[in-house]
Structures are given as C-alpha cells and as structure tokens.
Design an enzyme around this catalytic site. Structure first.
Site, PDB file in Angstrom:
ATOM      1  N   SER A  21       0.827  -1.202   0.000  1.00  0.00           N
ATOM      2  CA  SER A  21       0.000   0.000   0.000  1.00  0.00           C
ATOM      3  C   SER A  21       0.867   1.260   0.000  1.00  0.00           C
ATOM      4  O   SER A  21       1.881   1.333   0.687  1.00  0.00           O
ATOM      5  CB  SER A  21      -0.884  -0.006   1.245  1.00  0.00           C
ATOM      6  OG  SER A  21      -1.688   1.153   1.271  1.00  0.00           O
ATOM      7  N   LYS A  45      -3.836   2.004  -2.131  1.00  0.00           N
ATOM      8  CA  LYS A  45      -3.456   3.186  -1.339  1.00  0.00           C
ATOM      9  C   LYS A  45      -4.297   3.275  -0.067  1.00  0.00           C
ATOM     10  O   LYS A  45      -5.521   3.098  -0.101  1.00  0.00           O
ATOM     11  CB  LYS A  45      -3.690   4.435  -2.195  1.00  0.00           C
ATOM     12  CG  LYS A  45      -3.287   5.740  -1.524  1.00  0.00           C
ATOM     13  CD  LYS A  45      -1.824   6.029  -1.701  1.00  0.00           C
ATOM     14  CE  LYS A  45      -1.404   7.310  -0.986  1.00  0.00           C
ATOM     15  NZ  LYS A  45      -1.173   7.096   0.461  1.00  0.00           N
ATOM     16  N   ASN A 100      -6.506  -1.462   1.744  1.00  0.00           N
ATOM     17  CA  ASN A 100      -5.787  -0.928   2.890  1.00  0.00           C
ATOM     18  C   ASN A 100      -6.556   0.245   3.483  1.00  0.00           C
ATOM     19  O   ASN A 100      -6.930   1.171   2.769  1.00  0.00           O
ATOM     20  CB  ASN A 100      -4.383  -0.491   2.473  1.00  0.00           C
ATOM     21  CG  ASN A 100      -3.547  -0.041   3.651  1.00  0.00           C
ATOM     22  OD1 ASN A 100      -3.709   1.071   4.136  1.00  0.00           O
ATOM     23  ND2 ASN A 100      -2.666  -0.906   4.121  1.00  0.00           N
ATOM     24  N   CYS A 131       0.336   3.999  10.734  1.00  0.00           N
ATOM     25  CA  CYS A 131       0.866   5.100   9.926  1.00  0.00           C
ATOM     26  C   CYS A 131       1.655   6.067  10.803  1.00  0.00           C
ATOM     27  O   CYS A 131       1.103   6.655  11.734  1.00  0.00           O
ATOM     28  CB  CYS A 131      -0.227   5.871   9.207  1.00  0.00           C
ATOM     29  SG  CYS A 131       0.488   7.216   8.219  1.00  0.00           S
ATOM     30  N   LYS A 166      -2.075  -4.413   9.939  1.00  0.00           N
ATOM     31  CA  LYS A 166      -0.727  -3.976   9.577  1.00  0.00           C
ATOM     32  C   LYS A 166      -0.083  -3.263  10.754  1.00  0.00           C
ATOM     33  O   LYS A 166      -0.581  -2.237  11.223  1.00  0.00           O
ATOM     34  CB  LYS A 166      -0.767  -3.067   8.355  1.00  0.00           C
ATOM     35  CG  LYS A 166       0.605  -2.668   7.841  1.00  0.00           C
ATOM     36  CD  LYS A 166       0.503  -1.958   6.491  1.00  0.00           C
ATOM     37  CE  LYS A 166       1.872  -1.521   5.982  1.00  0.00           C
ATOM     38  NZ  LYS A 166       1.768  -0.872   4.653  1.00  0.00           N
ATOM     39  N   ASN A 193       5.339  -1.907   8.795  1.00  0.00           N
ATOM     40  CA  ASN A 193       5.176  -0.579   8.241  1.00  0.00           C
ATOM     41  C   ASN A 193       6.550   0.102   8.357  1.00  0.00           C
ATOM     42  O   ASN A 193       7.529  -0.541   8.712  1.00  0.00           O
ATOM     43  CB  ASN A 193       4.078   0.194   8.999  1.00  0.00           C
ATOM     44  CG  ASN A 193       3.489   1.329   8.157  1.00  0.00           C
ATOM     45  OD1 ASN A 193       4.205   2.004   7.429  1.00  0.00           O
ATOM     46  ND2 ASN A 193       2.184   1.529   8.266  1.00  0.00           N
ATOM     47  N   THR A 194       6.640   1.375   8.066  1.00  0.00           N
ATOM     48  CA  THR A 194       7.949   2.031   8.019  1.00  0.00           C
ATOM     49  C   THR A 194       8.505   2.329   9.415  1.00  0.00           C
ATOM     50  O   THR A 194       7.766   2.491  10.373  1.00  0.00           O
ATOM     51  CB  THR A 194       7.848   3.350   7.241  1.00  0.00           C
ATOM     52  OG1 THR A 194       6.828   4.144   7.845  1.00  0.00           O
ATOM     53  CG2 THR A 194       7.503   3.095   5.786  1.00  0.00           C
ATOM     54  N   GLY A 244       9.025  -5.044   4.016  1.00  0.00           N
ATOM     55  CA  GLY A 244      10.064  -4.167   4.555  1.00  0.00           C
ATOM     56  C   GLY A 244      11.349  -4.330   3.768  1.00  0.00           C
ATOM     57  O   GLY A 244      12.119  -5.236   4.040  1.00  0.00           O
TER      58      GLY A 244
END
Lengths: 304, 244, 304, 244
Positions: A21, A45, A100, A131, A166, A193-194, A244
C-alpha cells in the site's frame, strides 16, 4: 496449485508477491506498464473515511539504501474509491484486491472497512494501525496491545472478509501486539510498516520533511523486517504478510523462511516500476538455486 | 513512460555548476517539451528527475545543475557510460495554447526545458520571445542557442552583472499572446502575479517515483490535489494554488 | 577553543568525533594505522565484570548499507582491561578515554563502573543498557524506564566521573527512557545502539547468525538515529552523544543539528580503518560549505 | 596493514566458479604467504577477504571462488578497473617450522594460499609435497603450477573423477617433516585427527573488519579467544580448539 502459489486467509494467490500500500496507487498507473494480473494481488493506497490531501511539501527524503516518506495518507476518501477507483481497476485487474484502510477513531475504521467489505472486488481488508506520518493516525493504536485489539474488534464486528492488521515496527515488543490482534480476531498480520526516521537539511538547518519525521522504507529496513516477521511467527498462528525492503526474489524467499505466507514489496516499485513483475519472473530460478520445489512449503522454514 | 538504458554521448560543463549531458538511446516515449526523465544513479536509492532540454529520435539533451551528491555523481560520468532512465515522464507544455507571439520565461536551470519548447514553437512559425533570468553572469547558459532558433532573447541577472538588472519579471514586456514559465517556485509565483494574460508554468518538486505512484510530490490545485510528476509538472495559471 | 571543539559533560573535546564502542577495540590496532590522538576521544570495547568469549560463530552478517553483529560482549573482563589494556593504551593515546560498560545485574554495573571510575585515563563512563546480543545483557534494562533508572542510580552511587547512558532504539518511546535516566542522575545520554535484526541463510534455511538475531548498524540506521537524537534532545537537558550509521563529516553535522553534542562513529571504522581520521579532516570543509563557524554553535540547531 | 588502490591487470576463470585476479599496486604491506587482503566492492557494505595466492613487488595474485553476490561482482570486473584493498592482513604461515620435507594440504579454494607458500619453501631448497583435494575434477586448479615449482603433487577428488579418489586425508603419505593445511573447517579437523606430527592450519571465518577491530571472527583456542583475522588466520595445531 503450482509451485509459486500460496493461500492467504483462505484465498489462493498465484504467487506471494503483493505490491505494498502506498507504492502502487489504485493500480492503474502500473497497469499501463505491465499486466498487473501477474501479481498475487496488490494492496491499494491507504484509504480513509474522508478525503485527505495529506501533509505539506516536502514529503520525500532520500536515505542510504532507502527513503523517508511523509505523505500522510493522501487519498480521495472511501466513497470516491468505491465510485471511481474500483470500477477503473475492474477493467485492468481481475483478481481480489487487498483494501488498505486507515482511520483516526474506531468509528472511522469500522465505517471504512464496512464499506469496502461490501465491494466484491475486495478480497482482504488490510487495517493499517501503524501510519507514522499522521498525528493520531493509527500509529497510536499500533503501539499498544489493548488499543490495537480494540480496532480489530471494531472492524471484525462489521465485516465478513479476512482482516489483516498492519503493524508498526516502532515498538518494544511487536510479538505482544501481534498476539493481542490475533486474540481479538485478526485473520492475519502484516508487517512491517515504516521505521520512523528523520533527515535534516544542512542548508536550511531544519528537518528536511515538512512533517519533521517520516517513514523509512527500502533495503535499509529489511533485516529489521525479517527479525520481526520471525518473532511474530513464533507468537501467532494466523498467516503473516511480510514486508520491509524486499527488492528481489531472494528477499521474498528469506521473508517466507522467516514466517511470511505472502510478501509485500514497497519502495522497490518506486525506483523501478517493473520491480514486482521482475521479482515474480525471477522466483522460479531462485527457488531452483536453493532447492525449493513449492514456495508454500518454506513458510516459517527457518524456525528449527 | 518507458524504461531505457541510454549511453552517455557527451557530459560537459556549460556554466557555473551547470552541465549538459547528451544521451543516445530509445526516445520513443518522449513526446513533448516540458517532460522529464528520471535517472538511476549507482549508490543512490532514488532516481534523479531531470527535465529534457532537447529531444530528437535517438538522442536526448539534458541540462542539469549540480545541487547534491546525486547530480555530483552525474557530473563525474563520462561518454560511453550507461544510465538506467525512465523516459517520457510528465505532461509537458501544450503548444496549442501559444498563440502567435508566445513568451518564454526561464529562471536559472528552469531555462533548460524551454529550449525544446522554443524550437517546436519556432518550427510552427511562431514569433517567440524569451526572457531568461539568472543570479549572476556566470550562471547564464543557452542565450546564443535561443538566439540561433530565432527567438528575441532578453537575459536578466539578479546581481546586474550581465544583461538587464533584476528578475525575469523586471524584464517583462507586453505584446505576447501566451506565456510559458519554468523556474523556482518564488519566480513562478512572481510571474503569475506580474505577467498579464494566461500561461502555463512548470514546477519543481521532491519526487519519490516520478511516475505518479507514491503521490509524494502532490500539490493542491483548484481542481484538487495533483501530482507534479504525472498530472504536471506543467500547470495552467488558473489551476494553481499557492501554498507557500 | 577552536572551531571544532565541543564540551562533553564538562570535559573539552578537540572535536566531536568519537569511535563507537565495539568498533575500535581498546585503541591499539588503530594506533598502528594513524595517530589516534586526532580523535575527540574513543569509547572502548564494552567491558564486563568477568571475561567473556561472547557468542558462537558466525557473529557477522552483511546487509544492504549495513551489517549485523552478534559478538555478544566479548571482552577480557574489567581487571584485565585495567591491568593490560589501559597501560598499553597510555603509550599511544594521551586524552581521557570513554569507558564503555555492560552488565547483567545492578551489582555488575556498579562494580565494573566503580573500578573504571578509579582509573585516571577514564574521562567518562558510557553505561550500555542496550546490548541486543546477550540474553539479559542490558537490553532488558534499556527497554523499561524504571529499570534504566535503577542502573543509573546504582552506578552514580559509586562513581565520580560523568555517566553517559547508552540507549537501545528498540523501544516504543525512547524519550521516556532518556528522561528517566536524566531524572536518575545521568550526566549524558548516548544513542542509538544497534537495531535488532536478522538475516536468514538461504542455503541452510536457518538464521545466518548463530545467535539468531544481531544488531544492525551502518548507514541503513542513520535516519532512525537522527530521529531519536532529535526526540531525546526535546526530552532532556543533559548532553547527547549521537550515533548510528554516521559515515561522513556531513553526517556528523546532521547529528549535531539534531541535538548531539558529540558524535560516535561505529561501523564505518570497520569498512575503512581511517574513517574517523578522514571525517575529522573533512569537517572544516563541510562547515565552510554550510556556513558553520563553530561546531558547538549548531548543537540542536534544527529545533525551531 | 596498508590501504591500497590496486588496478586489475587480469581477471579470468580458472576452474568451475573459480577465478584468478592479478592486481597491480603497492604490495609493501604483504609480507608472508598465508596473509589475506580485504576488498571493498561497490554496492556491498562489507569488504571481501581473499587470501593471497602469490605476491611479488608491485603485483598480487588472488584466486577466489564465487560464493555470493560479492564474489559474483568481483568476477564481473575487468582489467583497468580499480579496487580499494586493505593489504597485509593476518599472520601468515611460519616457514621456519617447515623442516626439510614440508607437506602442504589444500582443500578446494584453500589450495590458493599454499601456492605462494610452496614457492617460498622451494626457494629455501625444501622438498615440498602437496596434496590438493577437490570435490570433482572440474574444480581442480593449479596442479601444474605446483608441479612447475618442483613440488611432488597429489590431487584427490571426493567423487573420484580425477586423481586419487577421496579426501586429502585419504592421500596422506608419511615422511613429511611438518604440514601446512588450508581449507574448510571439517577438512582441517580431519587433518588434525589423521595427520601425524605437527602443523599449521589456516582458517576461514565470517569477518566484519578483517583487521582485528570488531572481534566478529573470534574462535576459542588453548591460549584463549583469538581473532582469525588478526591473530590468525594461521594457527598451530596445538592451539586449536574444535567447537563445531
């Protein structure tokens, strides 16, 4: 079932490769470059209840072996996604898509997930409680087991399709959060996730991103992602979608050995629009090199 | 959009920190002046977006400024080396809007994409004026090249060391049918405020992908959020919303 | 004071560049390659009360833009360091050295710190409560504010020299841990230790490191380190020693703008033994490029 | 230890997946057979340790096996390309221990550093025997080169496709004064168990730095923990502790 196929929450994928996403839009840009039906599926997205512009500029910063983004969940809102994006997608993609979803309250999550759950094109709901680029933008839910579980319960109460949660890697104990989500009814876990990062503009002597911090993705984070997937595999029994920094067929195999049933590819799509197509094409050769007959047989294979 | 391996035919200094790179390879995806390419550089994760200064079948000319490690690495490359490039990115300028006396307004490195635009407009028989603004005389490039196309060229320098003292907006003269501007955002904003009539403006932005996937470079417009890399980089004056 | 000098917990450094613990041994190897007196100081190999062999082989794995290590605190023990390493170091290094200490109990930390605090060569104690490669090896102390504070109090009670606490990045809220250390009397905070990661050997289909997980260092972690230094700078008032993937003079400046008074350089020493010497030599040029007269003036400069 | 930029003079295949690279540059730090160099490769974070196969003033010969992405990249390089190399790493073999009839035992790529050792021992007038073990005939390299030095050479292959069937330990013959062995750890262990008399053994290890700073490659010995990269890679039979 052929050598590349895997089953994710009861839905079979031709292969485990899933554009992540935020790196694949709603599919149409990439459909101009190659037939995206070669994908296992893709995660569209991050979508919210209301339309969002996202964060001010700049939103992107380069790093060694990766990048920071602070887009901040720009999206047209769930109704526009249903009215415009999904019909457009139906013309070029004939597989179930992963929806997502992000939110700012339990009601947000429940509303948006319920609307997307009704859409026949949607195969899975990927609920983003991680997020890093929005204040109160899910990350707060993703860093506490009880809060994470509350989101899962709110979403499960109003949906029928598989719910994949997520997770953020910016936590002390990823396993406890994954376990809480499973206990609350999650059908799958996707991570990572980041990683929260920052770059500073030496000329302006201020953070480079208008948002200050951003999410780090790219090969830089791959070893952290493999470690967390490995840890979560030992903590839960639901399937894991690993992501990742995955950039090659070898990386996909490594993620699956760590415990991933399917593998999302993110930043790699941004530096090479053909990344996922090429990774899928390279999988059979890589499998042969490492003596792997069927990908589904190696899931979690690195666990003694 | 097309991914192409180009070979560097030339890479030479043009002005202070400004280089010209000529690339040989498949240019079939490059269709309009104002489009850009996105170049992969060894040792750098993100590609570098560079506007096309001139294009013809089999050859691209890029004029770029060294602003960081990436463009530094580009400047160090030589003929024969190969580059992985995404070509034909962005919408480009719409020459149908030009009218008979188009005005081109370039600020610094933003002058580069206007050269190809000027060549196309001249080929269409338009009377083209160009006002090219730079910080100082050492930064000036392509003045003669624009003249050679038959453009009426005015050069302005902020420090007055060459040409007309001041900014492009100080060198504006009426009598143009439509304007095309490319340069840093403050210059574009000044142009919108001071230049009469309608125009198209080409924006710079920090991009992730360059082809619309990451929406990293989005800016607000009167028609909603637009991606500079894909919906732009060229926007009509009336669409633009000034956020900074 | 010249343009490069900074003051760390009351002790002046000729420049802010400090080779990080575990990448510089006890100094003697590097003294063969260049005069290490050009350094601000260096942080010697993590030392424990008893000698340790560390983890079994393999202990090293390569990653994109970085490496994993699972050395596991190999060291000859504090008495051998005092009897052999420090006298050998005295011949080649004429500045105060930073003594890096690890432990497995409050008593360990207190004993080892007290012994090193007595040594005239030692200028600072860097107390590592963040080693990811030893079970119960400090990391458990470093992930909980109360536990971290207890180590600080135990050490401060038996020492006189500045105590700098080295934090792990593998936590949800680094600022709260830094604050707890400051409240408990820490004279400084250093961060980040390595990010916990894993690589899997595709041939053996098992984790590549014998220890399973290892600590990720190198340019890959730099944006995470800058972010955490920035966050900790807003949370505490004691000086910060920033580290994590620093490889150039520009990186040193970026770390200082984020809030670091001094900057440790780790993995870079392993790929280029001359890295710190060359970074120091490059600082004046980089400062000129970015209009910086004195390094000490930019500490925390990125904070509005 | 010395950091040197070498130019590649030759890089060519020698056997299945085995390449020989000749480097031109300052070799002043390379002092003994059995030492290794640590090579920086673009796009790879850690250097690649490669044992020196032969050395002379101004030139180094490396024989290496392609085992991963790094050595793959090495194999793809060509003459004229430059490499950043840390030279003169490790202790190397002690030729003073050889006696008059030294035996060299090489396993696979471990044969490479024994070549320089053989040349030195022959120059000292020793009667040198070499037993070189490989998996299969396609892997065999440098048999003739060892013969050309005047060594008594026996080749063994595990699959019996060439030379004596079996491992180097199956081809051992008595009558040597001292042995020098290099190869994978299982082979070295077998040599220690089956070969009579004293010897020196050269070990492989996953290294971080290659010069003793990170202690990533430490192994236990009877004299305590030793770094393969700096205290080794060569150890005396009596020091070795077998952990795996």
């Amino acid at each position: 079932m052929d050598a590349l196929s895997v089953t994710l929450c009861g839905v079979e994928l031709d292969n485990p490769v899933i554009p992540a996403s935020g790196t694949f839009g709603y599919g149409c840009e990439f459909a101009e470059y190659y037939d995206i039906n070669c994908l296992g599926t893709f995660s569209f997205k991050g979508t919210t209840r209301a339309p969002r512009f996202g964060n001010p500029q700049p939103r992107i910063a380069e790093c060694g072996a990766g990048m920071l983004n602070a887009v901040g969940l720009q999206n047209p809102g769930v109704e526009a996604v249903i009215a415009e994006e999904l019909p457009r997608l139906a013309k070029v993609f004939h597989k179930p898509v992963m929806a997502n979803v992000s939110g700012f309250s339990l009601e947000d999550y429940a509303y948006t997930c319920a609307r997307l759950d009704e859409q026949p094109q949607v195969g899975w709901l990927e609920v983003n409680i991680s997020c890093p680029n929005v204040h109160g933008g899910g990350m707060s839910f993703g860093t506490d087991p009880a809060a994470a579980a509350s989101v899962v319960r709110a979403v499960k109460a109003v949906t029928h399709k598989p719910v994949i949660v997520k997770l953020t890697p910016n936590v002390t104990d990823i396993a406890s959060i994954a376990r809480a989500c499973e206990d609350a009814g999650a059908d799958g876990i996707s991570l990572i996730n980041t990683l929260l990062g920052m770059r500073i503009d030496l000329k302006r002597k201020r953070p480079l991103l208008a948002n200050g911090t951003g999410g780090l993705s790219g090969p830089a984070v791959f070893p952290v992602a493999v470690r967390m997937v490995y840890q979560v595999y030992e903590a839960v029994s639901v399937p894991i979608v690993g992501m990742g920094g995955v950039s090659s067929a070898e990386d996909v195999i490594e993620m699956m050995l760590a415990g991933a049933t399917a593998v999302e590819v993110g930043a790699a799509n941004l530096v090479d629009p053909y990344a996922c197509r090429d990774i899928i094409a390279a999988l059979p050769g890589a499998m042969a090199r490492y003596g792997i007959e069927n990908l589904r047989d190696i899931i979690g294979g690195a666990h003694g | 959009m097309k991914k192409v391996i180009f070979e560097i035919a030339e890479n030479s200094p043009l002005a202070a920190g400004v280089y010209r790179m000529r690339l040989a390879g498949d240019t079939s995806a490059v269709t309009a002046p104002g489009q850009f390419v996105n170049i992969a550089l060894p040792g750098h994760y993100l590609r570098r977006p560079i506007s096309v200064c001139d294009g013809e079948p089999g050859a691209l000319t890029l004029v770029y400024k060294v602003v960081g490690h990436g463009t530094e690495a580009m400047a160090a490359m030589g003929p024969g080396e190969r580059l992985d490039v995404l070509t034909g990115l962005g919408n480009g300028f719409d020459t149908a809007l030009a009218g008979d006396r188009p005005l081109l307004l370039g600020g610094g490195i933003g002058t580069a994409p206007l050269y190809w635009l000027a060549r196309v407009l001249r080929a269409e028989g338009k009377r083209v004026s160009a006002v090219l603004g730079f910080n100082t005389g050492d930064d000036v490039f392509y003045e003669d090249e624009f003249r050679a196309l038959g453009c009426d060229v005015t050069v302005a320098t902020a420090d007055g060391s060459y040409g007309v003292p001041g900014f492009v907006t100080d060198a504006l003269r009426p009598g143009y049918s439509f304007y095309y501007a490319c340069g840093p955002e403050p210059m574009l904003r000044a142009v919108c405020e001071k230049a009469s009539g309608d125009g198209q403006l080409s924006f710079e932005a920090r991009m992730g992908c360059g082809f619309g996937a990451c929406v990293g470079c989005t800016r607000e417009t009167v028609n909603g959020p637009k991606r500079v890399c894909r919906d732009g980089p060229v926007f009509r004056k009336g669409e633009i919303v000034w956020t900074r």
